[in-house]
Design an enzyme around this catalytic site. Structure first.
Site, PDB file in Angstrom:
ATOM      1  N   LEU A   1       0.857  -1.178   0.000  1.00 39.11           N
ATOM      2  CA  LEU A   1       0.000   0.000   0.000  1.00 39.11           C
ATOM      3  C   LEU A   1       0.892   1.226   0.000  1.00 39.11           C
ATOM      4  O   LEU A   1       1.996   1.205   0.557  1.00 39.11           O
ATOM      5  CB  LEU A   1      -0.889   0.042   1.253  1.00 39.11           C
ATOM      6  CG  LEU A   1      -2.019  -0.973   1.390  1.00 39.11           C
ATOM      7  CD1 LEU A   1      -2.771  -0.705   2.684  1.00 39.11           C
ATOM      8  CD2 LEU A   1      -2.975  -0.911   0.208  1.00 39.11           C
ATOM      9  N   ASP A   2       0.418   2.315  -0.598  1.00 39.33           N
ATOM     10  CA  ASP A   2       1.140   3.574  -0.512  1.00 39.33           C
ATOM     11  C   ASP A   2       1.358   3.939   0.951  1.00 39.33           C
ATOM     12  O   ASP A   2       0.535   3.606   1.824  1.00 39.33           O
ATOM     13  CB  ASP A   2       0.345   4.709  -1.179  1.00 39.33           C
ATOM     14  CG  ASP A   2       0.298   4.593  -2.688  1.00 39.33           C
ATOM     15  OD1 ASP A   2       1.115   3.839  -3.245  1.00 39.33           O
ATOM     16  OD2 ASP A   2      -0.559   5.261  -3.303  1.00 39.33           O
ATOM     17  N   ARG A   3       2.422   4.667   1.218  1.00 41.50           N
ATOM     18  CA  ARG A   3       2.730   5.079   2.588  1.00 41.50           C
ATOM     19  C   ARG A   3       1.574   5.862   3.212  1.00 41.50           C
ATOM     20  O   ARG A   3       1.292   5.727   4.412  1.00 41.50           O
ATOM     21  CB  ARG A   3       4.003   5.935   2.585  1.00 41.50           C
ATOM     22  CG  ARG A   3       4.492   6.323   3.980  1.00 41.50           C
ATOM     23  CD  ARG A   3       5.783   7.113   3.900  1.00 41.50           C
ATOM     24  NE  ARG A   3       5.576   8.421   3.293  1.00 41.50           N
ATOM     25  CZ  ARG A   3       5.229   9.521   3.984  1.00 41.50           C
ATOM     26  NH1 ARG A   3       5.064   9.452   5.296  1.00 41.50           N
ATOM     27  NH2 ARG A   3       5.079  10.675   3.370  1.00 41.50           N
TER      28      ARG A   3
END
Length: 316
Positions: free
Chosen positions: A145-147
């Protein structure tokens, strides 16, 4: 075609949940010594850094012994070392373990915590933290997942099984549902399926839509809306392009609340500023376990603050 010789196991243990760097020397070259090659190859580390690592015995071979500074260059040789990592600002939010067995760990990741080590985020990542907290040095991420996105992430326990779980995502055999908070547009006809071609160039902060065969497909559903102009959406990505949901919501004219990239790139925030997180949550994860055959259905227990308590979220 000759097969590459597989790398031997690392002679160095992890440090702070982070694997050592492994370097394979090229098959050909004019370097006289290993040191000469690494000084050239790792020049970005700064003057004298690689030489100092050799002098301190920090670069080792497959037997775990320090590589002497005058060791001859051997094509295909492997060496290992740990990077000296700069201090990282701790992300002050816990990772919740939703499920764990001998094959997988499903974690509920908070906003602002990267999934895996990358760039300036190394020890403060979900993977490194879970390796430390669960004492599972072999743990690996099956996807990312994106940060800035919170929610469910699947990790694998056994290295030999990782590929089976990664294949689930590659072959789109995982049901993923996201929740988002964004402006409400009464003229927007939903549900709708958005199809476009998204590209993200290396080094660019944002992805963009370009003409061409679609490679990104998202179903957008309106869950509910409020009189103040906010709405809660259910997002169902059929593909996994970088920033796909953020790009598609922005293209519909309802960019996600708290998004620092879309529709405009905001000024960087200082390290440790955890205010107004991106209002995107990986809410559901469903799949048939490729190893055990079990039917897994997981749901994040997190809430999106701009929906549950907008004043607090907006005030930061």
């Amino acid at each position: 075609m000759r097969r590459r010789t597989p790398a031997p196991p690392s002679p160095l243990p992890q440090r702070h949940g982070v694997d050592p760097v492994r370097v394979r020397l090229p098959g050909t070259g004019s370097w006289a010594t290993v040191r000469e090659h690494l000084v050239e190859r790792l020049s970005g580390a700064g003057p004298g850094v690689v030489e100092g690592m050799f002098d301190a015995g920090l670069i080792v071979g497959a037997d775990g012994r320090p590589v002497p500074p005058d060791a001859a260059f051997v094509p295909g040789m492997f060496v290992w070392f740990h990077r000296e990592l700069p201090p990282e600002t701790p992300v002050p939010f816990a990772i919740e373990v939703v499920y764990r067995d001998e094959h997988i760990v499903v974690a509920d990741k908070p906003h602002f915590l990267a999934t895996t080590p990358r760039g300036s985020h190394v020890t403060e990542t979900a993977l490194a933290r879970l390796r430390r907290e669960l004492d599972l040095p072999t743990l690996s991420a099956a996807h990312r997942l994106d940060r800035l996105t919170a929610g469910l992430v699947l990790f694998t326990v056994r290295p030999e099984e990782r590929g089976a779980y990664q294949t689930l995502f590659r072959d789109r055999r995982v049901h993923k549902a996201y929740e988002a908070v964004a402006p409400y547009d009464p003229s927007l006809a939903l549900p709708a399926t958005v199809r476009s071609r998204i590209v993200k160039e290396r080094g660019e902060l944002t992805a963009r839509e370009v003409p061409g065969e679609p490679n990104a497909v998202s179903r957008i559903e309106l869950v509910e809306h409020r009189a103040d102009g906010r709405a809660r959406y259910r997002l169902l990505p059929a593909t996994g392009q970088t920033h796909q949901l953020r790009v598609h919501m922005n293209a519909l004219g309802v960019p996600l609340l708290g998004d620092p990239l879309y529709p405009e790139v905001a000024a960087p925030v200082p390290a440790g500023d955890f205010r107004r997180p991106l209002q995107l949550l990986a809410r559901e994860l469903e799949f048939t376990d490729p190893v055990t055959g079990a039917e897994h259905r997981f749901r994040s227990a997190r809430t999106l603050a701009a929906w549950s308590s907008y004043a607090d979220w907006a005030a930061g």
